[in-house]
Design an enzyme around this catalytic site. Structure first.
Site, PDB file in Angstrom:
ATOM      1  N   ASP A 180       1.536   5.023   1.506  1.00 19.05           N
ATOM      2  CA  ASP A 180       1.200   5.982   2.555  1.00 19.05           C
ATOM      3  C   ASP A 180       1.835   7.318   2.221  1.00 19.05           C
ATOM      4  O   ASP A 180       2.980   7.383   1.769  1.00 19.05           O
ATOM      5  CB  ASP A 180       1.725   5.492   3.914  1.00 19.05           C
ATOM      6  CG  ASP A 180       1.014   4.227   4.364  1.00 19.05           C
ATOM      7  OD1 ASP A 180      -0.202   4.118   4.124  1.00 19.05           O
ATOM      8  OD2 ASP A 180       1.677   3.344   4.946  1.00 19.05           O
ATOM      9  N   ASP A 201       0.860  -1.190   0.000  1.00 18.08           N
ATOM     10  CA  ASP A 201       0.000   0.000   0.000  1.00 18.08           C
ATOM     11  C   ASP A 201       0.895   1.238   0.000  1.00 18.08           C
ATOM     12  O   ASP A 201       2.093   1.129   0.232  1.00 18.08           O
ATOM     13  CB  ASP A 201      -0.930   0.017   1.223  1.00 18.08           C
ATOM     14  CG  ASP A 201      -0.214  -0.389   2.500  1.00 18.08           C
ATOM     15  OD1 ASP A 201       0.955   0.028   2.679  1.00 18.08           O
ATOM     16  OD2 ASP A 201      -0.800  -1.112   3.307  1.00 18.08           O
ATOM     17  N   ASP A 243       9.134   3.400  13.286  1.00 19.69           N
ATOM     18  CA  ASP A 243       9.739   2.276  14.005  1.00 19.69           C
ATOM     19  C   ASP A 243      11.160   1.958  13.527  1.00 19.69           C
ATOM     20  O   ASP A 243      12.134   2.151  14.243  1.00 19.69           O
ATOM     21  CB  ASP A 243       8.822   1.040  14.003  1.00 19.69           C
ATOM     22  CG  ASP A 243       8.275   0.676  12.623  1.00 19.69           C
ATOM     23  OD1 ASP A 243       8.676   1.292  11.609  1.00 19.69           O
ATOM     24  OD2 ASP A 243       7.448  -0.260  12.552  1.00 19.69           O
TER      25      ASP A 243
END
Ligand code: ATP
Ligand code: MG
Length: 495
Positions: A75, A73, A192
């Protein structure tokens, strides 16, 4: 009127973090080409830019593009505030409570647009689960949609409107009460892994790297940003994400990132179970499930995610159940890679096979084939798993149906057998029968009979069923003797 941008609302870097200038990698020095980017993501990026905002692709899509993989996907990160994003796109809705995200819809594809997150913003852990309905999203086709109540349970808003009353915004959309939106140089420290913290700038097609992510991708290293133990404690789902990226990308974990994983596994107990359900699907239903399983076990996290499964496997080393589970995950991976639909029902039937078999075998052998025993075993195994993972009810029911169909499939009786073909769970139950037959847990001849009967035209199906010899007389070669006297009972039992 001049619109305040998120970067003007909040321009300092994270507390304790001196502002750092990014390394800007020009288009000529990286491999990301616009032809690899979804046309819809490009539309969003360009529209934001035309609106006077910064617009970057960020996260896994940049990582995957640099690796030459097709992103799952796309982002987008921007300095436009959520309300400003909403004004730019008609096909857009805002989700989330304190931190609002914009979802821009293009048919089956959703582009998530996030305003840069401030140092004081709530973490990703509090974000809504991205896809209300994975059927609408990219990635594997999951043949049952997720329930809206799951989203709510995970802290999201199913319709994007439920929490408007809580928020105070001015006419530009600026949030007055919260100071959650920031600038790119704050946003980056909230991410992260270094490999997930690269920004692709639509203004000049450069890549911005604050954290050495480009080098880590080049050397295929997964490294948490900041102090690993602190980052895992902030959001223990990062433990599972580390395992997932290790499995999916084949990256080597930096020793500092790998070190604390096994000892922090118990923190997963504090993660909302709806979020663990989502993470479980991401581990197992995206084409790298068998590797995720191996990595989870090696890193000691299966014991925290699915304690009863780990306990079964640890007590039965190299068991046939473990082989069945791995083979089933490999088959599921092959289906995903072949673009075929997969289902959480089948996944949980595989994962819980050991605990279900154990619960059945705890009953006296003469009850092993009884529906009540099988259903009770499924319920017990699912209940235990639900202490960690919120398995939605219909998948739990699906698991029960798959297991309760096994004796019927193993002992087809005359034309009644044909009715099993119409059962909504026939396909999943048949796949399980095939796996069990491959591993010697069910009769091969029967599995082959079911394969054949699905291939022949309807009139021949009736003949095949009649040839079984009626309810009491299974065809020679399928006959397994009267049930009560069967010695190798365990063969037709799940384990
Ligand atoms: P995938 O290929 O599975 O989509 P991804 O890295 O894109 O991998 P997402 O869950 O889509 O993962 O998240 C997008 C980005 O958001 C990540 O790359 C990362 O920068 C950030 N992110 C997501 N979850 C977290 C988290 N728990 N903690 C910090 N940052 C996160
Ligand atoms: Mg992603």
């Amino acid at each position: 009127m001049l619109k305040p941008k998120a970067s003007e609302l909040n321009s300092s870097a994270a507390p304790g973090t001196a502002p750092v200038a990014p390394r800007i990698i020009p288009r000529s020095e990286h491999s990301i080409s616009r032809s690899g980017i979804s046309a819809n993501a490009l539309r969003v990026l360009y529209r934001l830019r035309e609106g006077g905002f910064q617009a970057f692709l960020v996260g896994g899509c940049v990582r995957d593009l640099l690796l030459g993989l097709e992103p799952k996907d796309f982002d987008v990160a921007t300095d436009a505030l959520p309300e400003e994003v909403r004004r730019l796109f008609r096909n857009c809705r805002l989700v989330g409570r304190r931190f609002r995200l914009a979802h821009v819809f293009f048919g089956r594809e959703t582009i998530e647009v996030a305003t840069f997150r401030a140092a004081s913003a709530p973490s990703q852990a509090e974000e809504p689960i991205p896809d209300a309905d994975p059927e609408e999203g990219e990635g594997p086709e999951i043949d049952e949609p997720l329930e809206p109540e799951l989203l709510e349970a995970a802290g999201g808003s199913a319709d994007g409107t439920a929490d408007d009353a809580e928020r105070a915004v001015d006419e530009t959309g600026r949030i007055l009460r919260d100071n959650v939106y920031g600038s790119i140089d704050e946003d980056v420290w909230r991410r992260d892994f270094t490999a997930n913290a690269l920004y692709y700038n639509i203004a000049d097609f450069s890549v911005w790297d604050y954290v050495g992510g480009a080098e880590d991708i080049a050397s295929r290293t997964l490294r948490l940003i900041g102090d690993p133990e602190t980052r895992y404690r902030e959001d223990p789902v990062r433990l599972l994400r580390a395992v997932r990226f290790e499995a999916k990308l084949g990256f080597r974990l930096d020793p500092g990132t790998a070190g604390p994983i096994a000892s922090l596994g118990e923190l997963l107990a504090g993660v909302p179970s709806a979020r663990l359900f989502e993470e479980t699907l991401k581990l197992f239903l995206y084409g790298h499930g068998a590797r995720s399983f191996e990595t989870l076990r090696r890193r000691g996290l299966l014991a925290s995610l699915l304690p009863t499964v780990e306990a079964y496997l640890a007590a039965h080393p190299e068991s046939v159940v473990e082989k069945l589970l791995v083979r089933g995950l490999e088959n599921t991976d092959a289906r995903v890679l072949g673009g075929k639909p997969v289902t959480p029902t089948f996944l949980f039937a595989l994962l819980l096979y050991g605990p279900i078999a154990q619960a059945i075998e705890a009953a006296p052998p003469q009850h092993w084939h009884e529906l009540a025993t099988i259903l009770e075993a499924c319920d017990r195994a699912v209940r235990a798993a639900q202490a960690q993972i919120a398995i939605p009810r219909r998948f739990a029911l699906g698991v029960r149906e798959m297991f309760s169909l096994q004796p019927r499939l193993e002992h087809p009786r005359g034309r009644r057998a044909l009715r099993a073909l119409e059962h909504p769970r026939f396909r999943a139950a048949y796949d399980l029968l095939l796996l069990r037959a491959e591993l010697g847990l069910a009769p091969r001849a029967t599995a082959e009979w079911w394969s054949r009967i699905q291939q022949v035209p309807a009139p021949e199906r009736a003949q095949m069923a009649d040839a079984l010899g009626g309810p009491a007389e299974p065809k020679e070669g399928m006959r397994r003797g009267p049930r009560r006297r069967r010695r190798r009972r365990s063969k037709s039992n799940p384990a």
